[in-house]
Design a protein around this motif. Sequence first.
Motif, short mmCIF file in Angstrom:
data_model
loop_
_atom_site.label_atom_id
_atom_site.label_comp_id
_atom_site.label_asym_id
_atom_site.label_seq_id
_atom_site.Cartn_x
_atom_site.Cartn_y
_atom_site.Cartn_z
N GLN A 68 0.87 -1.18 0.00
CA GLN A 68 0.00 0.00 0.00
C GLN A 68 0.90 1.22 0.00
O GLN A 68 1.92 1.24 0.71
CB GLN A 68 -0.90 0.02 1.24
CG GLN A 68 -1.91 -1.11 1.29
CD GLN A 68 -2.70 -1.09 2.59
OE1 GLN A 68 -2.13 -1.14 3.67
NE2 GLN A 68 -4.02 -1.00 2.48
N SER A 82 1.31 5.76 -0.91
CA SER A 82 0.81 7.07 -1.33
C SER A 82 1.99 8.01 -1.46
O SER A 82 3.04 7.81 -0.84
CB SER A 82 -0.22 7.62 -0.34
OG SER A 82 0.39 7.82 0.93
N GLU A 128 1.26 1.68 -7.01
CA GLU A 128 0.27 1.85 -5.94
C GLU A 128 0.05 3.33 -5.63
O GLU A 128 -1.06 3.74 -5.29
CB GLU A 128 0.73 1.10 -4.69
CG GLU A 128 0.71 -0.42 -4.82
CD GLU A 128 -0.68 -0.96 -5.09
OE1 GLU A 128 -1.65 -0.44 -4.50
OE2 GLU A 128 -0.79 -1.90 -5.91
N ILE A 129 1.11 4.13 -5.72
CA ILE A 129 0.97 5.57 -5.52
C ILE A 129 0.06 6.16 -6.58
O ILE A 129 -0.84 6.97 -6.29
CB ILE A 129 2.35 6.26 -5.55
CG1 ILE A 129 3.16 5.89 -4.29
CG2 ILE A 129 2.21 7.78 -5.65
CD1 ILE A 129 4.58 6.42 -4.30
N HIS A 138 -3.50 5.11 -5.91
CA HIS A 138 -4.05 5.87 -4.79
C HIS A 138 -4.43 7.28 -5.23
O HIS A 138 -5.50 7.80 -4.86
CB HIS A 138 -3.03 5.94 -3.66
CG HIS A 138 -3.47 6.75 -2.47
ND1 HIS A 138 -3.15 8.09 -2.33
CD2 HIS A 138 -4.24 6.42 -1.39
CE1 HIS A 138 -3.67 8.53 -1.22
NE2 HIS A 138 -4.33 7.56 -0.62
N GLN A 139 -3.57 7.91 -6.04
CA GLN A 139 -3.86 9.27 -6.51
C GLN A 139 -5.10 9.28 -7.40
O GLN A 139 -5.89 10.23 -7.36
CB GLN A 139 -2.65 9.82 -7.28
CG GLN A 139 -2.78 11.29 -7.67
CD GLN A 139 -2.97 12.19 -6.47
OE1 GLN A 139 -2.21 12.12 -5.50
NE2 GLN A 139 -3.98 13.04 -6.52
N GLN A 140 -5.27 8.22 -8.19
CA GLN A 140 -6.45 8.13 -9.05
C GLN A 140 -7.72 8.05 -8.21
O GLN A 140 -8.74 8.67 -8.53
CB GLN A 140 -6.34 6.91 -9.97
CG GLN A 140 -7.42 6.83 -11.04
CD GLN A 140 -7.35 8.00 -12.01
OE1 GLN A 140 -6.28 8.39 -12.47
NE2 GLN A 140 -8.51 8.60 -12.29
N ARG A 141 -7.66 7.28 -7.12
CA ARG A 141 -8.82 7.19 -6.23
C ARG A 141 -9.13 8.54 -5.59
O ARG A 141 -10.30 8.91 -5.43
CB ARG A 141 -8.57 6.13 -5.15
CG ARG A 141 -8.54 4.70 -5.68
CD ARG A 141 -8.61 3.68 -4.55
NE ARG A 141 -7.44 3.74 -3.69
CZ ARG A 141 -6.32 3.05 -3.89
NH1 ARG A 141 -6.21 2.26 -4.96
NH2 ARG A 141 -5.31 3.12 -3.04
N VAL A 142 -8.07 9.27 -5.24
CA VAL A 142 -8.26 10.60 -4.67
C VAL A 142 -8.93 11.52 -5.69
O VAL A 142 -9.87 12.27 -5.37
CB VAL A 142 -6.91 11.20 -4.21
CG1 VAL A 142 -7.07 12.67 -3.83
CG2 VAL A 142 -6.35 10.41 -3.04
N TYR A 159 -12.61 10.80 -6.12
CA TYR A 159 -13.46 10.87 -4.92
C TYR A 159 -14.45 12.00 -5.06
O TYR A 159 -14.11 13.15 -5.35
CB TYR A 159 -12.58 11.08 -3.68
CG TYR A 159 -13.36 11.19 -2.40
CD1 TYR A 159 -14.15 10.13 -1.93
CD2 TYR A 159 -13.32 12.35 -1.63
CE1 TYR A 159 -14.86 10.22 -0.76
CE2 TYR A 159 -14.03 12.45 -0.45
CZ TYR A 159 -14.81 11.38 -0.02
OH TYR A 159 -15.52 11.49 1.14
#
Length: 294
Positions: A138, A140, A276-277, A280-284, A287
């Motif tokens: 995991q 970020s 993974e970074i 994570h940024q794509q999910r941010v 959002y």
Amino acid sequence: SEKYQLKLFKSAADLIEAVDVVDIVTPTISHFMLAQQVLKAGKHFFIEKPVTHTLEEARNLHQQLQNRPLKVQVGHVERFNPALLALENRSINPMFIEAHRLAQFNPRGNDVSVVLDLMIHDLDIILKLIPHSIRSVQASGVAIVNQTADIANARLEFENGAVVNITASRISMKNMRKLRVFQPDSYLSLDFLNKQTEIVKIHDELPTTGADNYMELDTIKGKKYIELEMPIIAENNAIKMELSSFADSILQNKPPKVGFEDGLKAVELAYWIMDEIAAHQQRVNNYNPKEVSL
């Protein structure tokens, strides 16, 4: 050339042809191209970390090196840091590691993510200390002054249950290079910057002699005794030592201390973390919080 009485070469090809061993210390983006030339010439080579600019290039080189009688060493210089060398010949079984590698801003080396620039040092050491497959990652990160991440954090979980929390930053107010290792019977603290190592061990009984550095501790399981050990640190020039080690591997026909496969594993893990970074940024970015009324 005139000042130091060194021979000047008009091209990398001319230099490669004239020597027995090549040391590739250039911007990462040119590593693969130069390594290709060295391979074609059939010369041993030392290559700085990260081994290549992309994972595909690293795997390509690794494939080409198979069944070739060439010695290749990767410049993971922290392997030669006296703080780590002080733990040689000791039993290490980490179950939790916390690593911090923080650097003040410096435009040098920022053609790559902080993961490839700084964190990769600790990734190499962690992979050496925990010889097990990685179960999950995991991560970020944030790009602040560059196009790629300047600060990153990753949590690694290994198949044996060991967990690693690792942070790297190149925009810190201070420099720090520390690794803390927790295992069932002891705690180890390594300071790569100041070249210091501390070992704290828990014992059930006091030794019959040499108990001066022990401290008594009351626990729910009864009295325990804490031993603080400061291993003797042998001062060295890590860069000179790694190059001398590489020369020995060639002269004595033995495996390099940090072989190409070590460098490849570190790059593979670094790209896993960077993927993974990015995820994570794509999910941010995607959002979309819903309004909540009270």
